[in-house]
Design a protein around this motif. Sequence first.
Motif, PDB file in Angstrom:
ATOM      1  N   LYS A  88      15.808 -51.002 -22.078  1.00 17.09           N
ATOM      2  CA  LYS A  88      15.386 -50.434 -20.803  1.00 17.09           C
ATOM      3  C   LYS A  88      15.332 -48.906 -20.901  1.00 17.09           C
ATOM      4  O   LYS A  88      14.391 -48.259 -20.459  1.00 17.09           O
ATOM      5  N   THR A  89      16.388 -48.339 -21.524  1.00 15.09           N
ATOM      6  CA  THR A  89      16.460 -46.886 -21.672  1.00 15.09           C
ATOM      7  C   THR A  89      15.321 -46.358 -22.524  1.00 15.09           C
ATOM      8  O   THR A  89      14.657 -45.386 -22.167  1.00 15.09           O
ATOM      9  N   VAL A  90      15.092 -47.044 -23.667  1.00 13.87           N
ATOM     10  CA  VAL A  90      14.033 -46.602 -24.579  1.00 13.87           C
ATOM     11  C   VAL A  90      12.673 -46.699 -23.883  1.00 13.87           C
ATOM     12  O   VAL A  90      11.852 -45.784 -23.957  1.00 13.87           O
ATOM     13  N   ASN A  91      12.444 -47.819 -23.188  1.00 10.24           N
ATOM     14  CA  ASN A  91      11.185 -47.993 -22.447  1.00 10.24           C
ATOM     15  C   ASN A  91      10.975 -46.888 -21.435  1.00 10.24           C
ATOM     16  O   ASN A  91       9.903 -46.307 -21.342  1.00 10.24           O
ATOM     17  N   MET A  92      12.020 -46.649 -20.678  1.00  7.89           N
ATOM     18  CA  MET A  92      11.961 -45.640 -19.622  1.00  7.89           C
ATOM     19  C   MET A  92      11.704 -44.267 -20.238  1.00  7.89           C
ATOM     20  O   MET A  92      10.902 -43.489 -19.728  1.00  7.89           O
ATOM     21  N   ALA A  93      12.385 -43.982 -21.345  1.00  6.42           N
ATOM     22  CA  ALA A  93      12.221 -42.681 -22.000  1.00  6.42           C
ATOM     23  C   ALA A  93      10.778 -42.504 -22.473  1.00  6.42           C
ATOM     24  O   ALA A  93      10.189 -41.435 -22.330  1.00  6.42           O
ATOM     25  N   ASN A  94      10.201 -43.569 -23.019  1.00  6.83           N
ATOM     26  CA  ASN A  94       8.806 -43.507 -23.472  1.00  6.83           C
ATOM     27  C   ASN A  94       7.855 -43.311 -22.305  1.00  6.83           C
ATOM     28  O   ASN A  94       6.904 -42.540 -22.397  1.00  6.83           O
ATOM     29  N   ARG A  95       8.130 -44.047 -21.223  1.00  7.59           N
ATOM     30  CA  ARG A  95       7.252 -43.901 -20.055  1.00  7.59           C
ATOM     31  C   ARG A  95       7.349 -42.505 -19.464  1.00  7.59           C
ATOM     32  O   ARG A  95       6.358 -41.944 -19.006  1.00  7.59           O
ATOM     33  N   LEU A  96       8.563 -41.946 -19.506  1.00  9.97           N
ATOM     34  CA  LEU A  96       8.743 -40.596 -18.971  1.00  9.97           C
ATOM     35  C   LEU A  96       7.966 -39.578 -19.813  1.00  9.97           C
ATOM     36  O   LEU A  96       7.364 -38.647 -19.290  1.00  9.97           O
ATOM     37  N   LYS A  97       7.970 -39.803 -21.113  1.00 11.85           N
ATOM     38  CA  LYS A  97       7.210 -38.923 -22.007  1.00 11.85           C
ATOM     39  C   LYS A  97       5.722 -38.971 -21.637  1.00 11.85           C
ATOM     40  O   LYS A  97       5.052 -37.951 -21.530  1.00 11.85           O
ATOM     41  N   ASN A  98       5.230 -40.204 -21.415  1.00 14.58           N
ATOM     42  CA  ASN A  98       3.834 -40.376 -21.000  1.00 14.58           C
ATOM     43  C   ASN A  98       3.560 -39.723 -19.657  1.00 14.58           C
ATOM     44  O   ASN A  98       2.505 -39.128 -19.450  1.00 14.58           O
ATOM     45  N   ALA A  99       4.527 -39.868 -18.765  1.00 14.72           N
ATOM     46  CA  ALA A  99       4.369 -39.287 -17.421  1.00 14.72           C
ATOM     47  C   ALA A  99       4.188 -37.781 -17.510  1.00 14.72           C
ATOM     48  O   ALA A  99       3.363 -37.192 -16.811  1.00 14.72           O
ATOM     49  N   LEU A 100       4.948 -37.163 -18.403  1.00 11.16           N
ATOM     50  CA  LEU A 100       4.848 -35.713 -18.598  1.00 11.16           C
ATOM     51  C   LEU A 100       3.478 -35.356 -19.171  1.00 11.16           C
ATOM     52  O   LEU A 100       2.826 -34.417 -18.718  1.00 11.16           O
ATOM     53  N   ASP A 101       3.061 -36.147 -20.180  1.00 10.63           N
ATOM     54  CA  ASP A 101       1.787 -35.870 -20.841  1.00 10.63           C
ATOM     55  C   ASP A 101       0.602 -36.073 -19.907  1.00 10.63           C
ATOM     56  O   ASP A 101      -0.373 -35.334 -19.958  1.00 10.63           O
ATOM     57  N   SER A 102       0.690 -37.114 -19.079  1.00  5.64           N
ATOM     58  CA  SER A 102      -0.493 -37.419 -18.260  1.00  5.64           C
ATOM     59  C   SER A 102      -0.332 -36.988 -16.808  1.00  5.64           C
ATOM     60  O   SER A 102      -1.044 -37.460 -15.936  1.00  5.64           O
ATOM     61  N   GLU A 103       0.640 -36.106 -16.582  1.00  6.91           N
ATOM     62  CA  GLU A 103       0.810 -35.493 -15.259  1.00  6.91           C
ATOM     63  C   GLU A 103       1.022 -36.506 -14.135  1.00  6.91           C
ATOM     64  O   GLU A 103       0.390 -36.433 -13.094  1.00  6.91           O
ATOM     65  N   HIS A 104       1.931 -37.436 -14.388  1.00  6.25           N
ATOM     66  CA  HIS A 104       2.330 -38.337 -13.313  1.00  6.25           C
ATOM     67  C   HIS A 104       3.566 -37.824 -12.575  1.00  6.25           C
ATOM     68  O   HIS A 104       4.130 -38.510 -11.750  1.00  6.25           O
ATOM     69  N   LEU A 105       3.974 -36.626 -12.941  1.00  8.20           N
ATOM     70  CA  LEU A 105       5.053 -35.992 -12.197  1.00  8.20           C
ATOM     71  C   LEU A 105       4.434 -35.059 -11.168  1.00  8.20           C
ATOM     72  O   LEU A 105       3.371 -34.490 -11.388  1.00  8.20           O
ATOM     73  N   THR A 106       5.116 -34.924 -10.058  1.00 10.53           N
ATOM     74  CA  THR A 106       4.642 -33.998  -9.044  1.00 10.53           C
ATOM     75  C   THR A 106       5.848 -33.406  -8.314  1.00 10.53           C
ATOM     76  O   THR A 106       6.947 -33.943  -8.411  1.00 10.53           O
ATOM     77  N   LEU A 107       5.638 -32.307  -7.636  1.00 14.43           N
ATOM     78  CA  LEU A 107       6.734 -31.735  -6.859  1.00 14.43           C
ATOM     79  C   LEU A 107       6.495 -31.962  -5.374  1.00 14.43           C
ATOM     80  O   LEU A 107       5.388 -31.768  -4.886  1.00 14.43           O
ATOM     81  N   TYR A 108       7.546 -32.404  -4.693  1.00 13.60           N
ATOM     82  CA  TYR A 108       7.561 -32.445  -3.238  1.00 13.60           C
ATOM     83  C   TYR A 108       8.422 -31.275  -2.793  1.00 13.60           C
ATOM     84  O   TYR A 108       9.229 -30.752  -3.572  1.00 13.60           O
ATOM     85  N   TYR A 109       8.253 -30.881  -1.553  1.00 13.57           N
ATOM     86  CA  TYR A 109       9.022 -29.755  -1.040  1.00 13.57           C
ATOM     87  C   TYR A 109       9.658 -30.141   0.289  1.00 13.57           C
ATOM     88  O   TYR A 109       8.981 -30.653   1.173  1.00 13.57           O
ATOM     89  N   GLN A 110      10.957 -29.889   0.402  1.00 16.61           N
ATOM     90  CA  GLN A 110      11.606 -30.137   1.694  1.00 16.61           C
ATOM     91  C   GLN A 110      11.875 -28.803   2.386  1.00 16.61           C
ATOM     92  O   GLN A 110      12.550 -27.932   1.825  1.00 16.61           O
TER      93      GLN A 110
END
Length: 279
Positions: free
Chosen positions: A22-44
């Motif tokens: 699970k950890t390895v999968n998640m780590a790989n997906r997170l790497k992809n998320a960074l590469d393909s800009e699936h991260l975003t910032l919200y602001y409170q």
Amino acid sequence: AKKEGKGKYVFYKNDFLKANIKTVNMANRLKNALDSEHLTLYYQPQVNFITGEIIGVEALVRWIDPERGFVPPIEFIPLAEETGQIYKVERWIFKTALEQKQKWEQNGLKHIKVAINLSSKTLTSDVNFRKLESLLEAYNVDYSTIVLEITETAIITDIHSAIRRLEILTKKGINIALDDFGTGYSSLSYLRNVPLNVIKLDRSFINSIQENGRELLIIKAILSLCKDLNYEVVAEGIETKEQLQFLQKQQCTIGQGYLFSKPIPIEILEPQLKSLTIK
Ligand code: C2E
Ligand code: CA
Ligand code: CA
Ligand code: CA
């Protein structure tokens, strides 16, 4: 019994393996998320209760996975800290928030403070702290309106290094906020040598206000101590009018919480910021 023991062992072993996969999968997906800009910032928004104005925002990272949907930061930040991916994720967060801040400064929103969470890992890593420092230098922003939120863990891991690194930041004029205050073990007197400007009162305090008298006394004492020590106080997680009224009664004037606004994407935040400058 032996069989049972063996069975249990197999069970635990599988469980352990599953957790690792699970950890390895998640780590790989997170790497992809960074590469393909699936991260975003919200602001409170952070609000001054007296004027009703938005005085600042806290940047909070969001991972929107095309397959799995929304992954909450409490799931992937600790994982990223474990795998060391946090440094790259954090540099992305800082870059994005500082670019935004720079735009706001060019567009008449210079006064809006931007608070960014700083991982405890970065405060304890020389190389990565220096990388972050040069990232901060790369943007032309008013440091007096930048707030870095740190946790007690980051300080107590190695208090002397933490103080030294925080002083580098405060000498530039950057503000340091102690996040989640009240959830840890240190008292403010223990932290008196740490360069701090802001204390963020944890949501659990605000939550328990009506519940019992002892909590109430503790909050009162903390607020008065912060005043004496010249810390600005930001109350977190304000959800009800009663909580707001209590805080106002205690002369606490700044806070954030669902009562005012949830963390929101930039497209929703910006019109609100602009309407406030006109006012
Ligand atoms: P935090 O820094 O204490 O952030 C505040 C959390 O409380 C946010 O959760 C926010 O959405 C939530 N919150 C705000 N107002 C209310 C309220 O009125 N009621 C309730 N119930 N919750 C409220 P979020 O965004 O899920 O983040 C959780 C934690 O994940 C953060 O706690 C922080 O420790 C970490 N995190 C989030 N974004 C970042 C980031 O960009 N960098 C780092 N290093 N950590 C982050
Ligand atoms: Ca925070
Ligand atoms: Ca907090
Ligand atoms: Ca928290």
